[in-house]
Motif scaffolding. Structure first.
Motif, PDB file in Angstrom:
ATOM      1  N   MET A   1       0.910  -1.042   0.033  1.00 51.52           N
ATOM      2  CA  MET A   1      -0.027  -0.179   0.035  1.00 51.52           C
ATOM      3  C   MET A   1       0.857   1.299   0.042  1.00 51.52           C
ATOM      4  SD  MET A   1      -2.948  -0.741   2.764  1.00 51.52           S
ATOM      5  CE  MET A   1      -4.412   0.376   2.315  1.00 51.52           C
ATOM      6  N   THR A   2       0.584   2.183  -0.972  1.00 50.97           N
ATOM      7  CA  THR A   2       1.369   3.503  -0.972  1.00 50.97           C
ATOM      8  C   THR A   2       0.700   4.378   0.111  1.00 50.97           C
ATOM      9  OG1 THR A   2      -0.384   4.359  -2.361  1.00 50.97           O
ATOM     10  CG2 THR A   2       1.450   3.278  -3.427  1.00 50.97           C
ATOM     11  N   TRP A   3       1.381   5.586   0.577  1.00 51.20           N
ATOM     12  CA  TRP A   3       0.950   6.356   1.370  1.00 51.20           C
ATOM     13  C   TRP A   3      -0.070   6.975   1.274  1.00 51.20           C
ATOM     14  CZ3 TRP A   3       0.730  11.430   0.539  1.00 51.20           C
ATOM     15  CH2 TRP A   3       1.184  12.109  -0.634  1.00 51.20           C
ATOM     16  N   LEU A   4      -0.346   7.281  -0.062  1.00 53.22           N
ATOM     17  CA  LEU A   4      -1.771   7.981  -0.293  1.00 53.22           C
ATOM     18  C   LEU A   4      -2.895   6.979  -0.046  1.00 53.22           C
ATOM     19  CD1 LEU A   4      -3.069  10.279  -1.432  1.00 53.22           C
ATOM     20  CD2 LEU A   4      -2.828   8.964  -3.880  1.00 53.22           C
ATOM     21  N   SER A   5      -2.836   5.786  -0.348  1.00 53.35           N
ATOM     22  CA  SER A   5      -3.895   4.884   0.002  1.00 53.35           C
ATOM     23  C   SER A   5      -3.854   4.569   1.415  1.00 53.35           C
ATOM     24  CB  SER A   5      -3.605   3.528  -0.779  1.00 53.35           C
ATOM     25  OG  SER A   5      -2.738   2.886  -0.428  1.00 53.35           O
ATOM     26  N   LYS A   6      -2.915   4.501   2.124  1.00 49.93           N
ATOM     27  CA  LYS A   6      -2.976   4.311   3.539  1.00 49.93           C
ATOM     28  C   LYS A   6      -3.478   5.580   4.253  1.00 49.93           C
ATOM     29  CE  LYS A   6       0.901   1.281   4.081  1.00 49.93           C
ATOM     30  NZ  LYS A   6       2.183   1.298   4.577  1.00 49.93           N
ATOM     31  N   GLY A   7      -3.244   6.802   3.641  1.00 49.53           N
ATOM     32  CA  GLY A   7      -3.861   7.992   4.300  1.00 49.53           C
ATOM     33  C   GLY A   7      -5.144   8.193   4.008  1.00 49.53           C
ATOM     34  N   THR A   8      -5.747   7.782   2.966  1.00 50.46           N
ATOM     35  CA  THR A   8      -7.212   7.932   2.544  1.00 50.46           C
ATOM     36  C   THR A   8      -7.953   6.827   3.426  1.00 50.46           C
ATOM     37  OG1 THR A   8      -6.576   8.431   0.356  1.00 50.46           O
ATOM     38  CG2 THR A   8      -8.830   7.464   0.574  1.00 50.46           C
ATOM     39  N   THR A   9      -7.492   5.722   3.755  1.00 54.99           N
ATOM     40  CA  THR A   9      -8.150   4.821   4.420  1.00 54.99           C
ATOM     41  C   THR A   9      -7.960   5.004   5.774  1.00 54.99           C
ATOM     42  OG1 THR A   9      -7.025   3.118   2.881  1.00 54.99           O
ATOM     43  CG2 THR A   9      -7.903   2.421   5.233  1.00 54.99           C
ATOM     44  N   ALA A  10      -7.098   5.689   6.594  1.00 52.32           N
ATOM     45  CA  ALA A  10      -6.945   6.178   7.834  1.00 52.32           C
ATOM     46  C   ALA A  10      -8.070   7.443   7.906  1.00 52.32           C
ATOM     47  CB  ALA A  10      -5.487   6.842   7.903  1.00 52.32           C
ATOM     48  N   PHE A  11      -8.090   8.193   6.950  1.00 49.77           N
ATOM     49  CA  PHE A  11      -8.947   9.221   6.779  1.00 49.77           C
ATOM     50  C   PHE A  11     -10.458   8.868   7.138  1.00 49.77           C
ATOM     51  CE2 PHE A  11     -11.584  12.488   4.887  1.00 49.77           C
ATOM     52  CZ  PHE A  11     -11.683  13.415   5.618  1.00 49.77           C
ATOM     53  N   GLY A  12     -10.592   7.800   6.160  1.00 44.99           N
ATOM     54  CA  GLY A  12     -12.018   7.209   6.143  1.00 44.99           C
ATOM     55  C   GLY A  12     -12.386   6.664   7.560  1.00 44.99           C
ATOM     56  N   LEU A  13     -11.341   5.757   8.182  1.00 44.14           N
ATOM     57  CA  LEU A  13     -11.708   5.095   9.612  1.00 44.14           C
ATOM     58  C   LEU A  13     -12.063   6.294  10.406  1.00 44.14           C
ATOM     59  CD1 LEU A  13      -9.156   2.451   9.327  1.00 44.14           C
ATOM     60  CD2 LEU A  13     -11.501   2.128   9.194  1.00 44.14           C
ATOM     61  N   VAL A  14     -11.236   7.496  10.418  1.00 45.22           N
ATOM     62  CA  VAL A  14     -11.403   8.646  11.238  1.00 45.22           C
ATOM     63  C   VAL A  14     -12.986   9.025  11.113  1.00 45.22           C
ATOM     64  CG1 VAL A  14     -11.026  11.041  12.168  1.00 45.22           C
ATOM     65  CG2 VAL A  14      -9.073   9.051  11.848  1.00 45.22           C
ATOM     66  N   LEU A  15     -13.473   9.202  10.013  1.00 45.43           N
ATOM     67  CA  LEU A  15     -14.821   9.749   9.852  1.00 45.43           C
ATOM     68  C   LEU A  15     -15.888   8.649  10.256  1.00 45.43           C
ATOM     69  CD1 LEU A  15     -14.556  11.314   6.356  1.00 45.43           C
ATOM     70  CD2 LEU A  15     -15.059  12.249   8.479  1.00 45.43           C
ATOM     71  N   LEU A  16     -15.662   7.356   9.884  1.00 46.54           N
ATOM     72  CA  LEU A  16     -16.370   6.546  10.168  1.00 46.54           C
ATOM     73  C   LEU A  16     -16.653   6.470  11.740  1.00 46.54           C
ATOM     74  CD1 LEU A  16     -18.143   4.143   9.211  1.00 46.54           C
ATOM     75  CD2 LEU A  16     -16.311   2.588   9.054  1.00 46.54           C
ATOM     76  N   THR A  17     -15.050   6.447  12.554  1.00 49.86           N
ATOM     77  CA  THR A  17     -15.153   6.237  13.957  1.00 49.86           C
ATOM     78  C   THR A  17     -16.281   7.452  14.593  1.00 49.86           C
ATOM     79  OG1 THR A  17     -13.294   5.320  14.081  1.00 49.86           O
ATOM     80  CG2 THR A  17     -13.936   6.249  16.088  1.00 49.86           C
ATOM     81  N   HIS A  18     -16.071   8.621  13.896  1.00 47.93           N
ATOM     82  CA  HIS A  18     -16.822  10.046  14.392  1.00 47.93           C
ATOM     83  C   HIS A  18     -18.088   9.658  14.179  1.00 47.93           C
ATOM     84  CE1 HIS A  18     -18.422  13.887  14.037  1.00 47.93           C
ATOM     85  NE2 HIS A  18     -17.851  13.978  15.149  1.00 47.93           N
ATOM     86  N   ALA A  19     -18.515   8.893  12.995  1.00 47.78           N
ATOM     87  CA  ALA A  19     -20.084   8.791  12.703  1.00 47.78           C
ATOM     88  C   ALA A  19     -20.599   7.562  13.649  1.00 47.78           C
ATOM     89  CB  ALA A  19     -20.273   8.218  11.128  1.00 47.78           C
ATOM     90  N   CYS A  20     -19.808   6.985  14.154  1.00 44.69           N
ATOM     91  CA  CYS A  20     -20.331   5.623  15.179  1.00 44.69           C
ATOM     92  C   CYS A  20     -20.418   6.429  16.396  1.00 44.69           C
ATOM     93  CB  CYS A  20     -19.411   4.621  15.035  1.00 44.69           C
ATOM     94  SG  CYS A  20     -19.230   3.658  13.575  1.00 44.69           S
TER      95      CYS A  20
END
Length: 143
Positions: free
Chosen positions: A1-20
């Motif tokens: 995984m490149t740093w861009l895909s890891k960053g995108t996944t991490a950002f999405g997980l932060v958003l998902l955590t906030h939504a939960c």
């Protein structure tokens, strides 16, 4: 995984955590509100409220961002047909199977036709019989 895909996944997980967390807080506030209303007026039935639209949208967007990050970080797909994959191995060798970090993939086995190319051919018994007969005729006799 490149740093861009890891960053995108991490950002999405932060958003998902906030939504939960927001959904949990909303349900906790609604249950607290229903409990306080039931103590004031026990005869009235409390209406069950659904999740606010902003939390629902945030959950959907976060899930899509996580999926985008995971898909963008996957390795290139292999051809489905065996002959196409084997042709790629013969043309490119190990260079065609390096991942984003420059290492050769763990499932790279080399030329899949190596065994077929290195096996002995079929035995021609008649040819061997003729060669043996020629050898016997050419051999010096007597001692």
């Amino acid at each position: 995984m490149t740093w861009l895909s890891k960053g995108t996944t991490a950002f999405g997980l932060v958003l998902l955590t906030h939504a939960c967390y927001s959904a949990h807080e909303h349900s906790a506030l609604q249950s607290h509100r229903a409990a306080s209303l039931s103590s004031l007026a026990s005869a009235q039935s409390s209406a069950v409220s659904s999740l606010p639209i902003d939390i629902t949208i945030e959950t959907i967007v976060a899930t899509l961002i996580v999926c985008l990050g995971l898909v963008s970080g996957t390795s290139q797909l292999r051809p489905i047909q065996w002959r196409v994959w084997a042709g790629k191995i013969e043309r490119e060798g190990e260079a065609g199977f390096r991942n984003s970090s420059g290492e050769v993939d763990k499932d790279y086995v080399g030329n899949p036709f190596r065994l077929l190319e290195s096996r002995p051919g079929f035995i021609d018994i008649r040819k061997q019989r003729r060669e043996f007969a020629t050898w016997v005729k050419g051999r010096p006799t007597g001692t």
